[in-house]
Scaffold this active site. Structure first.
Site, PDB file in Angstrom:
ATOM      1  N   ASP A  70       0.856  -1.191   0.000  1.00 16.51           N
ATOM      2  CA  ASP A  70       0.000   0.000   0.000  1.00 16.51           C
ATOM      3  C   ASP A  70       0.894   1.243   0.000  1.00 16.51           C
ATOM      4  O   ASP A  70       1.981   1.219  -0.581  1.00 16.51           O
ATOM      5  CB  ASP A  70      -0.906  -0.052   1.242  1.00 16.51           C
ATOM      6  CG  ASP A  70      -2.215   0.669   1.035  1.00 16.51           C
ATOM      7  OD1 ASP A  70      -3.272   0.042   1.109  1.00 16.51           O
ATOM      8  OD2 ASP A  70      -2.161   1.893   0.763  1.00 16.51           O
TER       9      ASP A  70
ATOM     10  N   HIS B 276      -3.758   5.981   3.501  1.00 16.76           N
ATOM     11  CA  HIS B 276      -4.439   4.760   3.035  1.00 16.76           C
ATOM     12  C   HIS B 276      -3.765   3.506   3.580  1.00 16.76           C
ATOM     13  O   HIS B 276      -4.440   2.606   4.089  1.00 16.76           O
ATOM     14  CB  HIS B 276      -4.410   4.753   1.505  1.00 16.76           C
ATOM     15  CG  HIS B 276      -5.278   3.732   0.850  1.00 16.76           C
ATOM     16  ND1 HIS B 276      -4.877   2.437   0.635  1.00 16.76           N
ATOM     17  CD2 HIS B 276      -6.528   3.814   0.344  1.00 16.76           C
ATOM     18  CE1 HIS B 276      -5.842   1.765   0.018  1.00 16.76           C
ATOM     19  NE2 HIS B 276      -6.851   2.561  -0.153  1.00 16.76           N
TER      20      HIS B 276
ATOM     21  N   SER C 174     -11.116  -0.977  -0.726  1.00 15.11           N
ATOM     22  CA  SER C 174      -9.809  -0.938  -0.060  1.00 15.11           C
ATOM     23  C   SER C 174      -9.948  -1.248   1.415  1.00 15.11           C
ATOM     24  O   SER C 174      -9.000  -1.716   2.050  1.00 15.11           O
ATOM     25  CB  SER C 174      -9.173   0.442  -0.194  1.00 15.11           C
ATOM     26  OG  SER C 174      -8.421   0.571  -1.356  1.00 15.11           O
TER      27      SER C 174
END
Lengths: 82, 653
Positions: free
Chosen positions: B32, B105, B435
């Site tokens: 990520d 994220h 996600s």
């Protein structure tokens, strides 16, 4: 455009390494140098694929693909977070 | 995360999951944007020594040293050669050339999968609770492959290469790109190698829903995860001058609106731009919005940027309306000004009021966090949908998990909106997407791996699929927010994950690398393509008849040729492995499916040994139906104690 370089993922048939090479990365490097004197390998891979990534022009990529022992020369893809 | 552990039954069943050594032997690798190591979600209190099997490392770079790792965050690497080859050297004033997460994220997904317990977590008081990952005692290894400019496949392959060397047990990838065939897709290629090493790869299904054929990461050796909602919401009502109220959601926390009705204007009438209704940068006329609340429409630019545009133009608040693309799905945002998001129908009614009233007024009433919301889960509108555009005989997505308004860890380098103008800093943030659902399954897979160290990735996925549910406790069918109707296997796959049941599924559909190679033969892959993907000399046996329908998948996708008359007969073979106690299972298929007869042979399977395998064949006999017809059913094996359930999707193409 022809001369601009893009990143390619090069899949090699590792079992077809010529006996003259001690290590497959030397063979990879020699294959790469046969189409481009200046290209360098970004990464070599041995778990996920047998091969390497490098920056080539379209023309060099086509030439490399026709080399013995080359399975595929795939253009890099840009992924996005979900 | 807060609330999802309760929603998934993990808190109530904590005793069922081994908190013993095995739970902390599992390593979850996350590809990520990196990690914010100071997040409390990566505290290692109570964790024993790093597993002896671990071969990973903590790489140093901009603002990151090996001292940032600990017994929770045991690995941190970054991969930028492909990114820099494509876009030039990283500007270290803008992003850290190190594992450090400048985006948020990666911290969010890693902490969702395996974050430590953190009391009193919230985002400005919203979603307050005890935050914890799915596998609180699993270790985390992050592989930073995503940068401001994107995630490049040469870097992704290099990270997967390293994660395999490092000995992760689960790989979590909340990213996707294109829909190319497996042998051209780096995530599929790397995942094949990982699967061969016994690593379960969990990927996001994509946010391109509710359009059909919109899935990413559909390789059968990947666990493909869609998104559903929780039983939690953040209501913020729109109250119009005509006395009507409309539901909305918001995470706004800040100066309240004045306690009176306020002037209200439609962005499309306060702009010279043709798409002025979208509240894009520099499109609003300050004189027309100053001191007013502005109605903006979704589309083009990110939702939170619309709020920033209204604020910059002097607006004091925003009502953001969905369009047909997102229907009634309400995703909450931590806007920089008082703002709320409303569904398409409400947006249309509010717009009508604006157009029909000479002096429209409005205010927004913020209600904070509500739990116990029903129906829940519902399939998120944005969650990508099947059928599988690459191999239609493999039903995808595999399952859904919580992916809407998920609170988890965040980076200290960026505000909760991600906007450069957002100078706020938070420990936790609430965001939505597949996600977010992917790392839920990654963490749950880690829990199952800890409980059943000998299970293959396929067995773990099978357990999660055959125990997933598609009905609420009141027996109503799970809904799709995009249609307001029951969702189908093309939306939810096998259904919504139920980890407590998955711990003891009774029987599993197992798969080996050889099975997947046979699948590639059934796809008529060339020898070169198989060698590219599987890194071995493998020749399909010319004397053998390979069929995709023979892949031992825990679900069924059947395609009938609508042109061929009644003689549409498709057979699927499956093999079940006993991982429970001895028992005799009887099969049932429901509901009756118009236009197709489904028969199963044999009708009963008896198991007396652990790991005993028994096979069965399902025959689908279809009559001709119009092209585009889809019918759905469920095939279940039950011995009265365990129920092993598989979705069936039948299409006439």
């Amino acid at each position: 455009k022809k001369s601009s370089r893009k990143t390619y993922i090069v899949h090699m048939a590792k079992s077809e390494m010529p006996p003259s090479f001690q290590h497959h990365t030397h063979w990879y490097d020699s294959s790469l140098k046969s189409v481009s004197g200046s290209a360098a390998m970004l990464y070599t891979y041995d778990n996920v694929i047998h091969g390497f990534s490098t920056q080539l022009t379209d023309e060099e990529a086509e030439q490399l693909e026709s080399q013995p022992g080359i399975l595929a020369v795939l253009p890099e893809v840009r992924y996005e977070l979900h | 995360t807060t609330r999802t552990p309760e929603f998934l039954g993990l808190s109530q069943a904590a005793a069922l999951f081994p908190e013993s050594e095995s739970a902390s032997e599992v390593v979850i690798g996350v590809l990520d944007t990196g990690v914010w190591p100071e997040s409390k979600s990566f505290a290692d209190t109570g964790l024993g020594p790093i597993p002896s099997s671990w071969k990973g490392a903590c790489e140093s770079g901009t603002n990151f040293t090996s001292a940032n790792c600990n017994k929770k965050l045991i690995g941190a690497r970054y991969f930028a050669k492909g990114y820099e080859a494509a876009l030039g050297a990283i500007d270290e004033t803008k992003e850290s050339r190190s594992p450090r997460d400048d985006d948020g994220h990666g911290t969010h997904t890693a902490s969702t999968a395996a974050g430590s317990v953190v009391e009193g977590a919230s985002l400005f008081g919203y979603a307050q609770g005890t935050a914890r990952g799915m596998a609180t005692r699993a270790r985390v290894a992050v592989y930073k492959v995503c940068w401001i400019g994107g995630c490049f496949s040469s870097d992704i392959l290099a990270a997967m290469e390293k994660a395999i060397d490092d000995n992760v047990n689960v790989l979590s990838m909340s990213l996707g790109g294109g829909m190319s065939d497996y042998y051209r897709d780096s995530v599929a290629i790397g995942s094949f190698a990982a699967m061969e090493k016994g690593i379960l790869v969990s990927c996001s299904a994509g946010n391109a829903g509710p359009a059909p054929y919109s899935l990413s990461n559909v390789a059968p050796w990947i666990t493909t995860v869609g998104a559903g909602t929780l039983d939690r919401d953040f209501p913020a009502f729109v109250s119009l001058g005509n006395g009507k109220n409309f539901s909305g959601v918001s995470l706004y926390r800040g100066s309240p609106l004045p306690g009176k009705m306020l002037p209200f204007v439609y962005a499309g009438n306060a702009s010279n731009a043709t798409n002025g209704n979208l509240c894009m940068m520099d499109t609003l006329i300050p004189e027309k919005v100053a001191g007013k609340i502005v109605l903006c429409d979704r589309g083009m630019n990110v939702r939170v940027q619309k709020g920033a545009v209204v604020k910059a133009a002097g607006g004091i608040g925003m009502v953001l309306s969905n369009t047909a693309a997102n229907g009634e799905e309400l995703v909450a945002d931590a806007h920089l000004l008082p703002a709320t998001a409303v569904g398409q129908k409400s947006g249309d009614a509010i717009r009508d009021y604006l157009f029909s009233n000479p002096n429209p007024t409005v205010t927004i009433l913020f209600e904070g966090t509500k739990v116990g919301i029903e129906p829940s889960p519902v399939v998120a509108a944005f969650s990508s949908r099947g059928p599988n555009s690459i191999t239609s005989e493999i039903l995808k997505p595999d399952m859904i998990a919580p992916g809407v308004n998920i609170l988890a860890g965040w980076s200290g380098a960026v505000g909760p909106t991600g906007l450069a103008t957002d100078t706020r800093r938070v420990d936790f943030n609430i965001i939505s997407g597949t996600s977010m659902s992917c790392p839920h399954v990654s963490g749950l897979a880690g829990l199952l791996k800890a409980a059943h160290p000998d299970w293959s990735p396929a067995a773990i996925r099978s357990a999660l699929m055959t125990t997933a549910y598609t009905e609420y406790k009141n027996k109503q069918k799970m809904q799709d927010v995009a249609t307001g109707k029951p969702s189908t296997p093309f939306d939810h796959g096998a259904g919504h994950v139920d980890p407590v049941s998955a711990l003891n599924p009774g029987l599993v559909y197992d798969l080996t690398a050889e099975d997947y190679l046979g699948f590639l033969c059934a796809l008529n892959y060339t020898e070169f393509q198989i060698r590219s993907l599987a890194r071995r000399n493998f020749s399909c046996d010319a004397s053998k008849r390979y069929r995709v329908t023979d892949l031992n998948y825990p679900s069924f996708a059947v395609n009938f040729d609508s042109v061929m008359g009644g003689s549409n007969v498709v057979k699927h073979t499956r093999t079940l492995t006993n991982v429970g106690s001895p028992g005799t299972y009887k099969v049932s298929v429901s509901p009756e499916t118009p236009g197709v007869k489904i028969s199963v042979e044999p009708q009963t399977l008896s198991f007396s040994q652990a790991n005993e395998k028994k096979s069965y064949t399902v025959t689908f006999s279809g009559s001709s139906q119009p092209t585009g017809t889809n019918v759905f059913a469920r095939l279940e094996w039950s011995d009265g104690k365990y129920t092993v359930s598989s979705p069936i999707a039948i299409s006439w193409t």
